[in-house]
Design a protein around this motif. Sequence first.
Motif, PDB file in Angstrom:
ATOM      1  N   MET A 139       8.895  20.565  -1.573  1.00  0.00           N
ATOM      2  CA  MET A 139       8.468  19.170  -1.316  1.00  0.00           C
ATOM      3  C   MET A 139       6.659  19.281  -1.127  1.00  0.00           C
ATOM      4  O   MET A 139       6.544  20.049  -0.154  1.00  0.00           O
ATOM      5  CB  MET A 139       9.166  18.698  -0.189  1.00  0.00           C
ATOM      6  CG  MET A 139       8.918  17.182   0.111  1.00  0.00           C
ATOM      7  SD  MET A 139       9.499  16.584   1.549  1.00  0.00           S
ATOM      8  CE  MET A 139      11.401  16.060   0.572  1.00  0.00           C
ATOM      9  N   LYS A 140       6.282  18.144  -1.808  1.00  0.00           N
ATOM     10  CA  LYS A 140       4.877  18.295  -1.504  1.00  0.00           C
ATOM     11  C   LYS A 140       4.373  17.091  -0.119  1.00  0.00           C
ATOM     12  O   LYS A 140       5.200  16.406  -0.121  1.00  0.00           O
ATOM     13  CB  LYS A 140       4.181  17.681  -2.993  1.00  0.00           C
ATOM     14  CG  LYS A 140       4.205  18.609  -3.976  1.00  0.00           C
ATOM     15  CD  LYS A 140       3.476  18.475  -4.977  1.00  0.00           C
ATOM     16  CE  LYS A 140       3.423  19.362  -6.151  1.00  0.00           C
ATOM     17  NZ  LYS A 140       2.671  18.978  -7.385  1.00  0.00           N
ATOM     18  N   THR A 141       3.223  17.299   0.236  1.00  0.00           N
ATOM     19  CA  THR A 141       2.981  16.404   1.418  1.00  0.00           C
ATOM     20  C   THR A 141       1.665  15.521   1.062  1.00  0.00           C
ATOM     21  O   THR A 141       0.632  15.990   0.474  1.00  0.00           O
ATOM     22  CB  THR A 141       2.494  17.303   2.773  1.00  0.00           C
ATOM     23  OG1 THR A 141       3.903  18.179   2.915  1.00  0.00           O
ATOM     24  CG2 THR A 141       2.172  16.552   3.852  1.00  0.00           C
ATOM     25  N   LEU A 142       1.802  14.144   1.305  1.00  0.00           N
ATOM     26  CA  LEU A 142       0.793  13.437   1.264  1.00  0.00           C
ATOM     27  C   LEU A 142       0.609  12.816   2.904  1.00  0.00           C
ATOM     28  O   LEU A 142       1.416  12.191   3.500  1.00  0.00           O
ATOM     29  CB  LEU A 142       1.085  12.163   0.356  1.00  0.00           C
ATOM     30  CG  LEU A 142       0.013  11.183   0.157  1.00  0.00           C
ATOM     31  CD1 LEU A 142       0.128  10.388  -1.118  1.00  0.00           C
ATOM     32  CD2 LEU A 142      -0.100  10.103   1.272  1.00  0.00           C
ATOM     33  N   ALA A 143      -0.860  13.248   3.117  1.00  0.00           N
ATOM     34  CA  ALA A 143      -1.172  12.805   4.491  1.00  0.00           C
ATOM     35  C   ALA A 143      -2.002  11.718   4.641  1.00  0.00           C
ATOM     36  O   ALA A 143      -3.019  11.602   3.779  1.00  0.00           O
ATOM     37  CB  ALA A 143      -1.685  14.261   5.303  1.00  0.00           C
ATOM     38  N   ILE A 144      -2.014  10.860   5.648  1.00  0.00           N
ATOM     39  CA  ILE A 144      -2.902   9.827   5.699  1.00  0.00           C
ATOM     40  C   ILE A 144      -3.557   9.822   7.095  1.00  0.00           C
ATOM     41  O   ILE A 144      -2.629  10.108   8.236  1.00  0.00           O
ATOM     42  CB  ILE A 144      -2.297   8.367   5.793  1.00  0.00           C
ATOM     43  CG1 ILE A 144      -1.492   8.435   4.207  1.00  0.00           C
ATOM     44  CG2 ILE A 144      -3.216   7.284   5.812  1.00  0.00           C
ATOM     45  CD1 ILE A 144      -0.625   7.030   4.309  1.00  0.00           C
ATOM     46  N   LEU A 145      -4.727   9.961   7.209  1.00  0.00           N
ATOM     47  CA  LEU A 145      -5.455  10.058   8.596  1.00  0.00           C
ATOM     48  C   LEU A 145      -5.820   8.674   9.034  1.00  0.00           C
ATOM     49  O   LEU A 145      -6.876   8.165   8.249  1.00  0.00           O
ATOM     50  CB  LEU A 145      -6.737  11.014   8.618  1.00  0.00           C
ATOM     51  CG  LEU A 145      -6.369  12.662   8.603  1.00  0.00           C
ATOM     52  CD1 LEU A 145      -7.596  13.285   8.582  1.00  0.00           C
ATOM     53  CD2 LEU A 145      -5.608  12.909   9.679  1.00  0.00           C
ATOM     54  N   GLY A 146      -5.229   8.056  10.192  1.00  0.00           N
ATOM     55  CA  GLY A 146      -5.527   6.935  10.532  1.00  0.00           C
ATOM     56  C   GLY A 146      -4.629   5.918  10.326  1.00  0.00           C
ATOM     57  O   GLY A 146      -4.116   5.603   9.314  1.00  0.00           O
ATOM     58  N   ALA A 147      -3.985   5.315  11.446  1.00  0.00           N
ATOM     59  CA  ALA A 147      -2.861   4.234  11.328  1.00  0.00           C
ATOM     60  C   ALA A 147      -3.619   2.856  11.541  1.00  0.00           C
ATOM     61  O   ALA A 147      -2.855   1.847  12.316  1.00  0.00           O
ATOM     62  CB  ALA A 147      -1.500   4.546  12.344  1.00  0.00           C
ATOM     63  N   GLY A 148      -4.604   2.431  11.183  1.00  0.00           N
ATOM     64  CA  GLY A 148      -5.399   1.336  11.454  1.00  0.00           C
ATOM     65  C   GLY A 148      -4.870   0.311  10.212  1.00  0.00           C
ATOM     66  O   GLY A 148      -3.746   0.776   9.495  1.00  0.00           O
ATOM     67  N   THR A 149      -5.652  -0.806   9.748  1.00  0.00           N
ATOM     68  CA  THR A 149      -5.251  -1.403   8.742  1.00  0.00           C
ATOM     69  C   THR A 149      -5.064  -0.754   7.465  1.00  0.00           C
ATOM     70  O   THR A 149      -3.977  -0.778   6.678  1.00  0.00           O
ATOM     71  CB  THR A 149      -6.459  -2.608   8.650  1.00  0.00           C
ATOM     72  OG1 THR A 149      -6.418  -3.347   9.914  1.00  0.00           O
ATOM     73  CG2 THR A 149      -5.821  -3.539   7.650  1.00  0.00           C
ATOM     74  N   ALA A 150      -6.177  -0.012   7.103  1.00  0.00           N
ATOM     75  CA  ALA A 150      -6.122   0.636   5.712  1.00  0.00           C
ATOM     76  C   ALA A 150      -4.935   1.659   5.690  1.00  0.00           C
ATOM     77  O   ALA A 150      -4.241   1.740   4.622  1.00  0.00           O
ATOM     78  CB  ALA A 150      -7.536   1.273   5.580  1.00  0.00           C
ATOM     79  N   GLY A 151      -5.035   2.717   6.701  1.00  0.00           N
ATOM     80  CA  GLY A 151      -4.019   3.619   6.706  1.00  0.00           C
ATOM     81  C   GLY A 151      -2.471   2.951   6.752  1.00  0.00           C
ATOM     82  O   GLY A 151      -1.730   3.574   6.026  1.00  0.00           O
ATOM     83  N   THR A 152      -2.152   2.204   7.612  1.00  0.00           N
ATOM     84  CA  THR A 152      -0.938   1.543   7.464  1.00  0.00           C
ATOM     85  C   THR A 152      -0.456   0.737   6.269  1.00  0.00           C
ATOM     86  O   THR A 152       0.566   1.020   5.902  1.00  0.00           O
ATOM     87  CB  THR A 152      -0.667   0.581   8.643  1.00  0.00           C
ATOM     88  OG1 THR A 152      -1.065   1.100   9.836  1.00  0.00           O
ATOM     89  CG2 THR A 152       0.658  -0.095   8.725  1.00  0.00           C
ATOM     90  N   MET A 153      -1.393   0.284   5.469  1.00  0.00           N
ATOM     91  CA  MET A 153      -1.260  -0.374   4.155  1.00  0.00           C
ATOM     92  C   MET A 153      -0.846   0.619   3.041  1.00  0.00           C
ATOM     93  O   MET A 153       0.092   0.496   2.613  1.00  0.00           O
ATOM     94  CB  MET A 153      -2.288  -1.254   3.851  1.00  0.00           C
ATOM     95  CG  MET A 153      -2.481  -2.647   4.591  1.00  0.00           C
ATOM     96  SD  MET A 153      -3.589  -3.680   3.702  1.00  0.00           S
ATOM     97  CE  MET A 153      -5.079  -3.070   4.168  1.00  0.00           C
ATOM     98  N   MET A 154      -1.641   1.676   3.237  1.00  0.00           N
ATOM     99  CA  MET A 154      -1.229   2.848   2.323  1.00  0.00           C
ATOM    100  C   MET A 154       0.022   3.593   2.459  1.00  0.00           C
ATOM    101  O   MET A 154       0.704   3.939   1.517  1.00  0.00           O
ATOM    102  CB  MET A 154      -2.430   3.965   2.371  1.00  0.00           C
ATOM    103  CG  MET A 154      -3.816   3.333   1.966  1.00  0.00           C
ATOM    104  SD  MET A 154      -3.795   2.435   0.371  1.00  0.00           S
ATOM    105  CE  MET A 154      -3.115   4.042  -0.649  1.00  0.00           C
TER     106      MET A 154
END
Length: 415
Positions: A1-16
């Motif tokens: 399984m591959k991993t997609l990481a998002i740094l930041g759960a503000g507006t942009a990160g949560t939308m992504m």
Amino acid sequence: MKTLAILGAGTAGTMMANHLHRELTKRREHGEWRIVIVDERTEHYYQPGWLFVPFDIYAPEDTVKPLADFIPDGVELLTRSVERIDTAHSQILLADGTSLVYDVLIIATGCKIAPEETPGMLGPQWRQSIFDFYTFDGSVALRDHLRTWTGGRLVVHITEMPIKCPVAPLEFAFLADSYFRHRGIRDQVELVFVTPLSGAFTKPKATEALDHLLTQKHIRLETDFAVERIDDERRVLVDYGGREIPFDLLVTVPLNKGDALMERSGLGDDLNYVPTNRGTLQSVAAANVFVIGDATNLPASKAGSVAHFEAEILTANVLHFIAGEPLQEEFDGHANCFIETGDGKAILIDFNYTHEPVEGTFPFPGVGPLRLLSESRTNHMGKMAFRWIYWHMLLPGHHLPFVSTHMQEAGKHYT
């Protein structure tokens, strides 16, 4: 399984997180993907609401909800601090000594105020006669101060561009004018708007309209002011040429900077913004790293609408990258912003990298119902409706009906 990481759960990160969870769940041909979003916070703030808190238009609790409420099931929320990003080895080094290895990384760490960068700003007068409204605590403290303030010289000040939501300081000045008139003390308040720009805004056509409103509302405009320090003993702003602007109450927008994590990781520019391809939103540093929202160094407005438009384009490009396909240079710098002008009216502006705000109609050419670069109560209603749209449509990653990701020229008057 591959991993997609998002740094930041503000507006942009949560939308992504919402966009990509939805798309990768549908597209099994891309394989199995684990999506992890990392943020040290547990609360999500509706930052546009902080403009309204000082004037008792919104209550503080109207601007905050639990962060976990907006992360979709199937996306892991990792509540940790990050020490460094190691792009050479595609890993995130966490403050607790552990690490997270990623195949694709999205940086959505936003930007923050840095009052410590201006000498005197964080002196004894901070939150006494010097306030910000770009933080939750700052907006609440300013609300409490304004409730009992009886008048004097109120200076609304921008330290340096770029800033998050570049129209917000102007909106504050306009709302202050309305607020003090309704309290019956406007004649006891001198309002001054101080900017490092040569006019009220960054775009000439909008500047012309906004300068006119400042004059109409008897708000003095001080331009080309590059603050060097604040003499908080004398309550005076001092610029590099020695020019001085006194105040009784200073509402300042401190220097905005990207997250210090970018400096620690060697990824940021002088202000910790991440160099980013302006069309694809891929980072300059590494092919498997993308950047969105206020974290980028793009010459686009640092506003929620921009992050929304970027998110739809970035979602497509992440899918292209995963499939080994060429990225599309689709982002055109599109932004639209409501500008509160007081007394239940607002202006709407719509622009991008190449087109400045002009008059016209939005979103339907020739029909509206919103009018561009023109004060109206309908525009104000649009501004106030945005809070519901933010919580229920933007954060969950839903497309806004009739609002194009790319700026549309139809319905706009360019002559």
